[in-house]
Write a protein that holds these residues in place. Structure first.
Motif, mmCIF file in Angstrom:
data_model
loop_
_atom_site.group_PDB
_atom_site.id
_atom_site.type_symbol
_atom_site.label_atom_id
_atom_site.label_comp_id
_atom_site.label_asym_id
_atom_site.label_seq_id
_atom_site.Cartn_x
_atom_site.Cartn_y
_atom_site.Cartn_z
ATOM 1 N N ASP A 40 24.709 -17.226 -19.299
ATOM 2 C CA ASP A 40 25.880 -16.419 -18.949
ATOM 3 C C ASP A 40 26.360 -16.827 -17.558
ATOM 4 O O ASP A 40 25.619 -16.728 -16.589
ATOM 5 C CB ASP A 40 25.492 -14.934 -18.974
ATOM 6 C CG ASP A 40 26.658 -14.010 -18.657
ATOM 7 O OD1 ASP A 40 27.785 -14.506 -18.448
ATOM 8 O OD2 ASP A 40 26.439 -12.788 -18.617
ATOM 9 N N TRP A 41 27.614 -17.284 -17.453
ATOM 10 C CA TRP A 41 28.196 -17.705 -16.180
ATOM 11 C C TRP A 41 29.323 -16.774 -15.740
ATOM 12 O O TRP A 41 30.095 -17.110 -14.841
ATOM 13 C CB TRP A 41 28.723 -19.138 -16.302
ATOM 14 C CG TRP A 41 27.676 -20.108 -16.734
ATOM 15 C CD1 TRP A 41 27.388 -20.488 -18.008
ATOM 16 C CD2 TRP A 41 26.742 -20.791 -15.890
ATOM 17 N NE1 TRP A 41 26.341 -21.375 -18.019
ATOM 18 C CE2 TRP A 41 25.926 -21.586 -16.736
ATOM 19 C CE3 TRP A 41 26.530 -20.822 -14.507
ATOM 20 C CZ2 TRP A 41 24.902 -22.389 -16.236
ATOM 21 C CZ3 TRP A 41 25.511 -21.624 -14.017
ATOM 22 C CH2 TRP A 41 24.712 -22.393 -14.872
ATOM 23 N N SER A 42 29.425 -15.626 -16.370
ATOM 24 C CA SER A 42 30.549 -14.718 -16.117
ATOM 25 C C SER A 42 30.407 -14.000 -14.772
ATOM 26 O O SER A 42 29.335 -13.981 -14.162
ATOM 27 C CB SER A 42 30.642 -13.681 -17.230
ATOM 28 O OG SER A 42 29.492 -12.839 -17.220
ATOM 29 N N SER A 43 31.501 -13.398 -14.338
ATOM 30 C CA SER A 43 31.509 -12.644 -13.086
ATOM 31 C C SER A 43 30.532 -11.474 -13.158
ATOM 32 O O SER A 43 30.441 -10.777 -14.169
ATOM 33 C CB SER A 43 32.920 -12.117 -12.799
ATOM 34 O OG SER A 43 32.900 -11.178 -11.744
ATOM 35 N N ALA A 44 29.793 -11.276 -12.082
ATOM 36 C CA ALA A 44 28.908 -10.114 -11.976
ATOM 37 C C ALA A 44 29.646 -8.916 -11.401
ATOM 38 O O ALA A 44 29.045 -7.858 -11.181
ATOM 39 C CB ALA A 44 27.703 -10.450 -11.104
ATOM 40 N N GLU A 45 30.946 -9.088 -11.130
ATOM 41 C CA GLU A 45 31.820 -8.019 -10.637
ATOM 42 C C GLU A 45 31.305 -7.423 -9.327
ATOM 43 O O GLU A 45 31.281 -6.208 -9.137
ATOM 44 C CB GLU A 45 32.001 -6.948 -11.711
ATOM 45 C CG GLU A 45 32.639 -7.495 -12.988
ATOM 46 C CD GLU A 45 32.895 -6.427 -14.026
ATOM 47 O OE1 GLU A 45 32.502 -5.256 -13.797
ATOM 48 O OE2 GLU A 45 33.485 -6.756 -15.069
ATOM 49 N N LEU A 46 30.918 -8.303 -8.422
ATOM 50 C CA LEU A 46 30.464 -7.863 -7.105
ATOM 51 C C LEU A 46 31.609 -7.813 -6.095
ATOM 52 O O LEU A 46 31.534 -7.055 -5.124
ATOM 53 C CB LEU A 46 29.369 -8.815 -6.592
ATOM 54 C CG LEU A 46 28.117 -8.950 -7.462
ATOM 55 C CD1 LEU A 46 27.165 -9.972 -6.847
ATOM 56 C CD2 LEU A 46 27.427 -7.609 -7.639
ATOM 57 N N LEU A 47 32.636 -8.600 -6.334
ATOM 58 C CA LEU A 47 33.775 -8.660 -5.417
ATOM 59 C C LEU A 47 34.931 -7.820 -5.943
ATOM 60 O O LEU A 47 35.162 -7.762 -7.152
ATOM 61 C CB LEU A 47 34.242 -10.107 -5.254
ATOM 62 C CG LEU A 47 33.358 -11.037 -4.423
ATOM 63 C CD1 LEU A 47 33.762 -12.485 -4.633
ATOM 64 C CD2 LEU A 47 33.434 -10.671 -2.950
ATOM 65 N N PRO A 48 35.693 -7.201 -5.045
ATOM 66 C CA PRO A 48 36.867 -6.451 -5.496
ATOM 67 C C PRO A 48 37.956 -7.399 -5.984
ATOM 68 O O PRO A 48 38.028 -8.556 -5.572
ATOM 69 C CB PRO A 48 37.304 -5.701 -4.228
ATOM 70 C CG PRO A 48 36.823 -6.562 -3.105
ATOM 71 C CD PRO A 48 35.522 -7.149 -3.578
ATOM 72 N N GLN A 49 38.800 -6.919 -6.859
ATOM 73 C CA GLN A 49 39.938 -7.712 -7.293
ATOM 74 C C GLN A 49 40.862 -7.979 -6.103
ATOM 75 O O GLN A 49 41.071 -7.091 -5.269
ATOM 76 C CB GLN A 49 40.708 -6.983 -8.391
ATOM 77 C CG GLN A 49 39.949 -6.862 -9.704
ATOM 78 C CD GLN A 49 39.648 -8.224 -10.319
ATOM 79 O OE1 GLN A 49 40.535 -9.087 -10.374
ATOM 80 N NE2 GLN A 49 38.422 -8.418 -10.763
ATOM 81 N N PRO A 50 41.383 -9.202 -5.982
ATOM 82 C CA PRO A 50 42.228 -9.534 -4.820
ATOM 83 C C PRO A 50 43.385 -8.566 -4.609
ATOM 84 O O PRO A 50 43.720 -8.233 -3.466
ATOM 85 C CB PRO A 50 42.730 -10.947 -5.158
ATOM 86 C CG PRO A 50 41.663 -11.514 -6.021
ATOM 87 C CD PRO A 50 41.160 -10.377 -6.841
#
Length: 250
Positions: A40-50
């Motif tokens: 799995d190479w997907s985003s871990a959703e650690l960063l806020p959306q720009p």
């Protein structure tokens, strides 16, 4: 003879026993991807959306590498976003294709299925001041071309991030002890300053070394394995296990 035996006991206790214990624990995991394609190479959703975070952002992440190598090593990378930018920019050094990759993966993506851990997060005016320096350091990395990658002892992906940190000491953080290759330096640079410039470093081509600094703490390096202490943000550093103690991100 007694001194030699005591030295061997210390080396085994500091480096190989922790690594062996971590290897045993690693074999009990059932979530380790068996190959590159199935990971799995997907985003871990650690960063806020720009769009939700218009401020400038600088981040450094570390994630365990794939399969058996995850027993003892992390991969690290750098992420930046200029103020008002519509996307993040991620910089990695890898051993295939073009060694320095820009946006090869999601900025906070999993690495071989392993969720990354934040090493650094800076936002606002401080991040805006650092981004041009980071971009300059990335462009000036001396081992950025094909054929300039050596998984062990270096230069590798972690040597690249350590170079950025050395070029921009205001980042003020240290890579995890499991970032194999972070302490690699060519033999012409055996003695120098730590990346934060708060102490000194001795590196014997990545095969052995010593770092003492306010940011890095005290680290002993043997064959890329690191054992040590962090006094600034109290923690112990063990081969395989990495950092155990206070979170490094302030």
């Amino acid at each position: 003879m007694i001194l030699l035996i005591r030295s061997l006991v210390v080396i085994v206790s500091l480096f190989f026993l922790p690594l062996g214990a971590h290897a045993l624990w690693w074999t009990t995991r059932d979530d380790v991807a068996s190959n590159w394609r199935s990971a799995d190479w997907s985003s871990a959703e650690l960063l806020p959306q720009p769009a939700a975070a218009p401020q400038a952002i600088v981040a450094i992440y570390a994630a365990r590498v794939g399969r058996w190598r995850g027993i003892f090593a992390h991969h690290t990378w750098v992420v930046v976003k200029e103020e008002g930018a519509s996307q993040y920019t991620r910089y990695d050094k890898v051993g295939w294709g073009s060694p320095v990759r820009t946006n090869g993966w999601a900025p906070d993506g999993r690495w071989f299925g392993n969720v990354p851990q934040p090493i650094l997060f800076i936002e606002g005016e401080a991040a805006a001041r650092l981004i041009p320096q980071i971009q300059k350091a990335v462009a000036a990395y001396p081992y950025r071309f094909s054929g300039n990658y050596n998984a062990w002892p270096g230069p590798n992906s972690n040597t690249f991030v350590a170079h950025v940190m050395r070029s921009v000491p205001e980042l003020g953080t240290a890579l995890p002890p499991t970032a194999l290759g972070k302490d690699w330096q060519p033999f012409r640079d055996i003695v120098g300053l730590t990346p934060s410039r708060t102490g000194f470093q001795i590196s014997l081509g990545g095969y052995a070394g010593l770092s003492v600094g306010w940011v890095e703490g005290v680290e002993f390096d043997l064959l890329g394995l690191v054992a040590g202490l962090d006094l600034r943000r109290p923690a112990i550093k063990l081969p395989g296990w990495g950092r155990i103690g206070m979170d490094p991100v302030i």
